[in-house]
Design an enzyme around this catalytic site. Structure first.
Site, short mmCIF file in Angstrom:
data_model
loop_
_atom_site.label_atom_id
_atom_site.label_comp_id
_atom_site.label_asym_id
_atom_site.label_seq_id
_atom_site.Cartn_x
_atom_site.Cartn_y
_atom_site.Cartn_z
CG PHE A 1 -16.10 29.35 30.67
CD1 PHE A 1 -17.13 28.43 30.58
CD2 PHE A 1 -15.34 29.59 29.53
CE1 PHE A 1 -17.39 27.76 29.38
CE2 PHE A 1 -15.60 28.92 28.34
CZ PHE A 1 -16.63 28.01 28.27
CE LYS B 1 -9.43 36.90 35.26
NZ LYS B 1 -10.88 36.64 35.27
CB SER C 1 -9.07 31.30 23.64
OG SER C 1 -8.50 32.58 23.75
CB CYS D 1 -8.64 22.21 26.38
SG CYS D 1 -7.95 21.61 27.91
CD GLU E 1 -10.99 24.97 21.72
OE1 GLU E 1 -10.52 26.11 21.78
OE2 GLU E 1 -10.74 24.08 22.55
#
Lengths: 502, 147
Positions: free
Chosen positions: A158, A182, A235, A291, A402
């Site tokens: 996202f 996707k 993730s 990230c 995180e």
């Protein structure tokens, strides 16, 4: 300053793009919400397994012709795609701001980065060349040919809805493979726009497919015997325990990029003014949802006495907090805004829980972003302001895990060795940066630190399209990375030919 | 309000280029004796606008400090220019207005370049290039005023 015109004026229905056709899904439709205004801007389908199967079938059908298409002709499709992206640059950028929440500067940066990957992939006639050696034995020659493999799946995150699928897709199709993407169901609109441009650029039906959805689609991609490889960014638990594991079981190639906890070291000789500006974009750019975001700011006292170190520490903290407190937060289509909202309410709640945990575990909350102050009148649902913690240690939850939000944890280290040890004690290894004027310290850092992307006086260590996007330890699962030459290798098989003529 | 982001500063400077392009186009029509100079300025403004957009859109990337690249910020109020000419304004007075406009815009570019130094290299370099072009205009207008 007025808000820029929104390109999405009414609620869009996101469709799947399968075999060159725009197909309405039979799956349930869910809302895509602009996190700054909280208005619904689109409806996206949660596609079914059957729909994924249809897309794979279309891609598989297109593959034999597409792989035979000369690389130069494939490159020309990419040249046209690049041109269309340039023409619609501003529309694409504003859509990202609407669907994700990032500022318009950040969206344009994302658009440019995505386009750069298309540009690099247009060089496929050179990039895909093999190599050879005559006379490996008397009268015998040997050479390597790079061949495409078939159908690849790309699962987008996202946080960079436009750019991340383009770390992979242009290289995959340039090398003669077919793909299905996707996108994240949270912000799928820009990938729909990309597919529109793919269609206009003249890619044959089935080469580039988009299937919207959630876990059902991902599971079906992982299980599907006709998908030869998966590219994933998300993730660590999903990258490691689902994607990497399943690809291992099913024999698929895999690039699985996971989470991060990035350390930024400030050495006593750093150019403080520039360091702080770089830190602001690192910790608070994209609202901390990337990230490569800075997470832990380590103020290092190498070579300083206790007294000097305390003074240096205060100087850095004061400058950092002062700059963070001045960040203008609001709707990213206001050009003066420097930080947008979190992607959704749940993400804000998650970050808020981290802030509460930080307080409970004894860190000092120096700047509390929960007190939301915005530029303009917007619902507060998804917004947080920049947050700064001091006295954070690497074993605290906020120093270790995180957060994926606008929270900076400031730590102390008396030496460079101690700071590097802190980095190594963390399970992640995505990025790390050092701010210094000392070449020896910089080299030491670059040489020793076990992170895939190293910055020297750089806040966001984002590799350009012609370099691989690296990652180590719990931040990356796989061997080859996305972008550049490594992507070419990932999407091709090296066939070796040894030739002798009697 | 101070402009801190690259987007806001580029938009502001682009608007200045557009407004002054129209200003010079109007002057070119009104004063035949300055037609050549004013027409050149007006056309050159379009080139400046293109340079600005290319510098920004060409180097913008999520890795650079676009949202934080103008330090404490550029104050647009400090660079307001007059772009309307009253009917009775003489050619000489029009030149003086143009000179004042150019001096203000020159300052806007040099200030913006100093603020953004080193973070998005192509942007301050372009700002300086355009500032130099504006400086040449200032010299030309001064020469015309002097007669």
């Amino acid at each position: 300053m007025a808000v820029l015109e929104e390109p999405i004026k009414e609620i869009l229905t996101v469709k799947n793009y399968i075999g060159g056709e725009w197909v309405e899904s039979k799956g349930e439709l869910i809302d895509v919400v602009n996190p700054a205004t909280c208005k619904v801007i689109a409806k996206v389908p949660i596609s079914t397994k059957d729909e994924l199967d249809e897309a794979v079938k279309a891609a598989k059908k297109a593959f034999p012709e597409w792989r035979k298409t000369p690389p130069l002709a494939r490159a020309r499709c990419l040249f046209r795609l690049k041109q269309l992206m340039e023409e619609r640059f501003e529309e694409l950028s504003r859509i990202q701001t609407m669907e994700h929440g990032k500022t318009i500067d950040e969206s344009r940066g994302e658009t440019r980065r995505g386009i750069e990957n298309v540009e690099v992939a247009t060089g496929i006639p050179s990039l895909m060349m093999g190599y050879n050696l005559e006379d490996v034995a008397f009268g015998i020659d040997e050479y390597v040919i790079r061949q495409p493999l078939g159908v690849f799946g790309i699962i987008g995150p996202f946080n960079f809805p436009f750019m991340v699928p383009l770390w992979f897709a242009p290289y995959a199709v340039a090398t003669g493979n077919c793909i299905l993407i996707k996108p994240s169901s949270e912000d799928p609109i820009s990938q729909m726009k990309v597919a529109e441009m793919v269609e206009e650029a003249g890619f044959p039906p089935g080469v580039w497919n988009v299937v919207n959805g959630g876990r059902t689609v991902v599971s079906a991609m992982l299980e599907h015997p006709d998908i030869v490889g998966i590219c994933f960014v998300g993730s660590t638990p999903v990258a490691r325990d689902v994607i990497y594991k399943k690809c291992g079981e099913t024999g698929k190639r895999v690039i699985a990029q996971g989470g991060a906890k990035n350390f930024l070291l400030v050495m006593p000789d750093a150019d403080l003014e520039r360091t702080i500006a770089a830190c602001m974009t690192s910790f608070y750019g994209n609202t901390g949802q990337r990230c490569l975001s800075g997470a832990n700011l380590v103020i290092v006292g190498e070579g300083l006495s206790e007294h000097e170190y305390n003074q240096f520490y205060k100087k850095v903290v004061n400058a950092f907090v002062d700059a963070a407190s001045k960040i203008r937060v609001g709707y990213g289509l206001d050009e003066t805004v420097q930080m947008g909202p979190l992607r959704d309410k749940e993400k804000k709640e998650r970050v808020t829980r981290f802030i509460e945990t930080g307080i409970k575990e004894g860190a000092k909350l120096t700047l509390d972003g929960r007190k939301v102050k915005l530029v303009g009148e917007w619902p507060h649902d998804c917004f947080l302001n920049p947050t700064v913690f001091e006295d954070v240690t690497p074993d605290m939850t906020i120093g270790r895990e995180e957060i994926f939000g606008p929270v900076a944890s400031i730590m102390r280290a008396r030496s460079l060795d101690e700071a590097i040890e802190m980095i190594h004690s963390n399970p992640y290894g995505n990025a790390a940066s050092i701010f210094t004027s000392n070449g020896k310290w910089a080299r030491e850092f670059r040489y020793r630190v076990q992170c895939g992307n190293i910055g020297i006086n750089i806040g966001i260590v984002a590799p350009m399209a012609f370099f691989p996007f690296s990652g180590m330890k719990q931040s990356f699962f796989g061997i080859l990375h996305g972008q550049g030459q490594e992507a070419i290798r990932f999407f091709t098989e090296s066939k070796v030919v040894i030739e002798r003529w009697f | 309000m101070l402009l801190n982001t690259a987007s806001a500063v580029i938009s502001f400077l682009t608007k200045l280029e557009e407004e002054t392009a129209k200003f010079y186009a109007d002057l070119a029509q009104k004063y035949p004796e300055g037609k050549e100079t004013f027409t050149f300025f007006s056309r050159d403004n379009q080139k400046n606008k293109n340079m600005l957009e290319r510098a920004y859109y060409g180097v913008i990337t999520d890795a650079l400090e676009a949202c934080f690249s103008f330090k404490e910020g550029l104050n647009p109020e400090a660079y307001k220019v007059e772009t309307e000419i009253a009917e009775e304004t003489s050619y000489f007075d029009a030149l003086k207005i143009a000179l004042k406009t150019e001096e203000t815009i020159y300052k806007a570019y040099t200030d913006a370049a100093s603020l953004s130094e080193a973070l998005m290299a192509d942007v301050p370099q372009t700002l300086r290039k355009i500032a130099n072009k504006r400086d040449e205009r200032i010299a030309k207008l001064k020469a015309l005023i002097k007669g």
